[in-house]
Design a protein around this motif. Structure first.
Motif, short mmCIF file in Angstrom:
data_model
loop_
_atom_site.label_atom_id
_atom_site.label_comp_id
_atom_site.label_asym_id
_atom_site.label_seq_id
_atom_site.Cartn_x
_atom_site.Cartn_y
_atom_site.Cartn_z
N LEU A 86 -25.94 -31.21 -15.23
CA LEU A 86 -26.33 -29.80 -15.49
C LEU A 86 -27.21 -29.27 -14.36
CD1 LEU A 86 -27.07 -29.89 -19.32
CD2 LEU A 86 -25.46 -28.34 -18.18
N THR A 87 -28.20 -30.05 -13.97
CA THR A 87 -29.12 -29.62 -12.91
C THR A 87 -28.36 -29.37 -11.61
OG1 THR A 87 -30.81 -30.94 -13.96
CG2 THR A 87 -31.27 -30.19 -11.72
N ALA A 88 -27.48 -30.31 -11.29
CA ALA A 88 -26.76 -30.19 -10.01
C ALA A 88 -25.89 -28.93 -10.02
CB ALA A 88 -25.90 -31.42 -9.78
N ARG A 89 -25.19 -28.71 -11.18
CA ARG A 89 -24.30 -27.55 -11.25
C ARG A 89 -25.12 -26.24 -11.23
NH1 ARG A 89 -20.10 -25.64 -9.38
NH2 ARG A 89 -18.85 -24.25 -10.67
N GLN A 90 -26.26 -26.31 -11.91
CA GLN A 90 -27.15 -25.13 -11.92
C GLN A 90 -27.53 -24.76 -10.48
OE1 GLN A 90 -28.56 -23.69 -14.82
NE2 GLN A 90 -29.97 -22.25 -13.79
N THR A 91 -27.94 -25.76 -9.71
CA THR A 91 -28.34 -25.53 -8.32
C THR A 91 -27.18 -24.91 -7.52
OG1 THR A 91 -29.73 -27.47 -8.53
CG2 THR A 91 -29.40 -26.62 -6.30
N GLU A 92 -25.99 -25.49 -7.73
CA GLU A 92 -24.80 -24.99 -7.02
C GLU A 92 -24.53 -23.52 -7.35
OE1 GLU A 92 -22.06 -28.92 -7.02
OE2 GLU A 92 -21.12 -27.13 -7.87
N LEU A 93 -24.53 -23.25 -8.69
CA LEU A 93 -24.19 -21.88 -9.12
C LEU A 93 -25.24 -20.86 -8.67
CD1 LEU A 93 -22.73 -22.55 -12.69
CD2 LEU A 93 -21.49 -21.83 -10.64
N GLU A 94 -26.50 -21.30 -8.69
CA GLU A 94 -27.55 -20.39 -8.22
C GLU A 94 -27.38 -20.08 -6.74
OE1 GLU A 94 -31.18 -21.26 -11.36
OE2 GLU A 94 -31.29 -22.13 -9.34
N ALA A 95 -27.05 -21.09 -5.97
CA ALA A 95 -26.86 -20.88 -4.54
C ALA A 95 -25.69 -19.92 -4.31
CB ALA A 95 -26.60 -22.21 -3.84
N GLU A 96 -24.61 -20.12 -5.10
CA GLU A 96 -23.45 -19.21 -4.98
C GLU A 96 -23.85 -17.79 -5.31
OE1 GLU A 96 -20.02 -20.41 -7.26
OE2 GLU A 96 -20.00 -22.38 -6.25
N ARG A 97 -24.63 -17.65 -6.41
CA ARG A 97 -25.05 -16.30 -6.82
C ARG A 97 -25.91 -15.65 -5.72
NH1 ARG A 97 -29.73 -16.14 -10.81
NH2 ARG A 97 -30.61 -16.98 -8.86
N ASP A 98 -26.86 -16.42 -5.19
CA ASP A 98 -27.74 -15.85 -4.16
C ASP A 98 -26.93 -15.40 -2.94
OD1 ASP A 98 -29.75 -16.34 -5.85
OD2 ASP A 98 -30.62 -18.03 -4.75
N ALA A 99 -25.96 -16.21 -2.59
CA ALA A 99 -25.15 -15.86 -1.42
C ALA A 99 -24.37 -14.57 -1.70
CB ALA A 99 -24.19 -16.99 -1.09
N ARG A 100 -23.88 -14.47 -2.96
CA ARG A 100 -23.10 -13.29 -3.33
C ARG A 100 -23.99 -12.04 -3.30
NH1 ARG A 100 -20.69 -15.69 -7.32
NH2 ARG A 100 -22.22 -14.94 -8.82
N VAL A 101 -25.21 -12.18 -3.84
CA VAL A 101 -26.14 -11.04 -3.85
C VAL A 101 -26.44 -10.59 -2.43
CG1 VAL A 101 -28.53 -10.39 -4.35
CG2 VAL A 101 -27.18 -11.56 -6.09
N LEU A 102 -26.68 -11.57 -1.57
CA LEU A 102 -26.97 -11.23 -0.17
C LEU A 102 -25.82 -10.44 0.44
CD1 LEU A 102 -28.64 -14.27 1.60
CD2 LEU A 102 -29.56 -12.00 1.19
N LEU A 103 -24.62 -10.88 0.11
CA LEU A 103 -23.43 -10.23 0.67
C LEU A 103 -23.25 -8.84 0.08
CD1 LEU A 103 -21.51 -11.60 2.68
CD2 LEU A 103 -19.86 -11.82 0.80
N ASP A 104 -23.37 -8.78 -1.28
CA ASP A 104 -23.16 -7.49 -1.97
C ASP A 104 -24.19 -6.46 -1.55
OD1 ASP A 104 -21.10 -8.63 -3.22
OD2 ASP A 104 -22.06 -8.85 -5.20
N GLU A 105 -25.43 -6.92 -1.38
CA GLU A 105 -26.50 -5.96 -1.12
C GLU A 105 -26.80 -5.80 0.36
OE1 GLU A 105 -29.85 -7.03 -3.46
OE2 GLU A 105 -28.76 -6.80 -5.36
N SER A 106 -26.00 -6.41 1.19
CA SER A 106 -26.29 -6.32 2.62
C SER A 106 -26.03 -4.89 3.10
CB SER A 106 -25.45 -7.30 3.41
OG SER A 106 -24.11 -6.91 3.34
N VAL A 107 -26.80 -4.47 4.10
CA VAL A 107 -26.70 -3.11 4.62
C VAL A 107 -26.20 -3.19 6.05
CG1 VAL A 107 -28.06 -1.08 5.26
CG2 VAL A 107 -28.62 -2.37 3.19
N ASP A 108 -25.20 -2.41 6.33
CA ASP A 108 -24.70 -2.38 7.70
C ASP A 108 -25.49 -1.32 8.47
OD1 ASP A 108 -23.45 -2.19 10.08
OD2 ASP A 108 -21.43 -1.88 9.27
N VAL A 109 -26.47 -1.82 9.23
CA VAL A 109 -27.36 -0.86 9.91
C VAL A 109 -26.64 -0.14 11.05
CG1 VAL A 109 -29.50 -2.03 9.34
CG2 VAL A 109 -28.25 -2.68 11.40
N THR A 110 -25.43 -0.56 11.35
CA THR A 110 -24.74 0.12 12.46
C THR A 110 -23.87 1.27 11.95
OG1 THR A 110 -22.80 -1.31 12.32
CG2 THR A 110 -24.61 -2.06 13.73
#
Ligand code: DAH
Length: 367
Positions: A86-110
């Protein structure tokens, strides 16, 4: 109650195969959880209070003491394995979520944007250019001089006596040391001298620029301000030309019907000299002798002081190598801040100086 001859195999939940099967099911469910929500469901099902392993754990107490240890180890190891998964999967899923948030909320400053606040040119600059244009249209050219000026050009060449009070430190910014012979120019008039020293008549120039005096900044004064100087030297130039030129400038800047008038005055570099008034831009003279229409702007005078002017002093012409018998000329000078205050109803000099974009923007992109 523990029963001495209890057969652990009979407690189905504690059978090694049952525990193993449950672990396999739990690990499968955990691996299959694709989101943190799904993992939460799997945790409840396989590690929660009502999960098979928790229930099996509760059965241990019912075993005979001899069987408890082995059963306890089995269940403990199984629960440990599930918890680790459970702990290992939790860590994996959280990392995936964080990566997705970074991607979704990223701003193209150009990316291009139309949200940049657009500034506006300072009204002093546009007014200065407008004055220049009025004279360029009459065939004048624009002359410039340095802001750090030789005292000789700022005073002496303009026929200002050595003991004239305007030279004092209380009026003029001298460049250190005082005997450097350099000042921050107190007027644009030295540009007249520079032009006459370099050029023979006919001369038709307008000289806008920055000027400096040791005034405190208040509603009507600023130590750094702007003037515009005009100079004409040609054959047969009279005061009528001066008057006509100033009236034309007044109409072009303030609208039809605006006139100027002269009042006798003294400037060392012109003879005769005058102060020049402009018709009050608010009442246009209607307040004079008319108590029904009082005017605060001109105090019912009908006129407002605008600048200085006169016929170029023959001594100045001669000092610049121009024959005063053949040529005559006129000159004038006025403050641009003051002109802006008249023209645009600016009540406080500090608004012009402070550089607040809200002030500038009010004048838009007027060219
Ligand atoms: N330089 C004068 C001043 O700063 C203004 C002035 C008066 C300019 C008369 C002139 C002039 O050219 O003829 O007060």
């Amino acid at each position: 109650m523990p029963q001495p001859n209890f057969d652990p195999v009979e407690v189905a939940a504690l059978q090694p195969e049952a525990i193993e099967a449950e672990v396999t099911t739990a690990l499968k469910a955990i691996a299959a959880a694709a989101t943190l929500d799904e993992l939460k469901t799997a945790r409840l099902a396989h590690a929660g209070d009502r999960s098979p392993l928790a229930l099996a754990n509760r059965e241990i107490g019912a075993l005979p003491p001899a069987a408890r240890k082995a059963a306890g180890q089995r269940v403990g190891a199984a629960r440990g394995e599930v918890a680790a998964a459970l702990t290992a999967r939790q860590t994996e899923l959280e990392a995936e979520r964080d990566a997705r948030v970074l991607l979704d909320e990223s701003v193209d400053v150009t990316l291009p944007t139309d949200r940049n606040p657009v500034g506006a040119r300072h009204p002093l600059t546009t007014l200065q250019e407008r004055i220049g244009d009025i004279f360029i249209a009459m065939g004048y050219s624009v002359a410039e001089g340095p802001e750090v000026e030789a005292a000789w050009l700022n005073f002496d060449a303009l026929n200002t006596p050595g003991d004239h009070p305007s030279r004092e430190l209380t009026d003029t910014f001298w460049v250190e040391s005082v005997d450097s012979g350099l000042v921050m120019r107190t007027q644009t008039s030295p540009v007249q001298i520079r032009v006459m020293l370099e050029q023979q008549p006919p001369i038709y120039v307008i000289c806008p620029g920055k000027t400096f005096r040791t005034d405190e900044l208040d509603a009507t004064h600023t130590p750094v301000f702007h003037q515009v100087e005009g100079l004409v030297v040609d054959e047969g130039i009279t005061m009528a030309h001066l008057k006509g030129t100033l009236d034309h400038m007044a109409e072009q800047l303030f609208g039809p019907g605006m006139r100027t008038r002269f009042r006798p005055h003294y400037f060392p570099f012109t003879e005769p000299s005058g102060e020049m008034d402009i018709l009050c831009f608010v009442c246009r003279g209607r307040s004079v002798g008319n108590p029904d229409e009082p005017c605060r702007t001109c105090s019912n005078e009908g006129w407002i002081e605008w600048g200085g002017c006169g016929m170029v002093n023959p001594r100045v012409l001669a000092a610049c190598g121009i024959d005063p018998e053949r040529y005559s000329g006129f000159a004038f000078g006025m403050g641009i801040e003051r002109s802006l205050m008249f023209r645009s109803g600016v009540a406080d000099m500090r608004d012009i100086v402070e550089g607040d974009v809200r002030f500038t923007a009010a004048f838009g992109m007027e060219s």
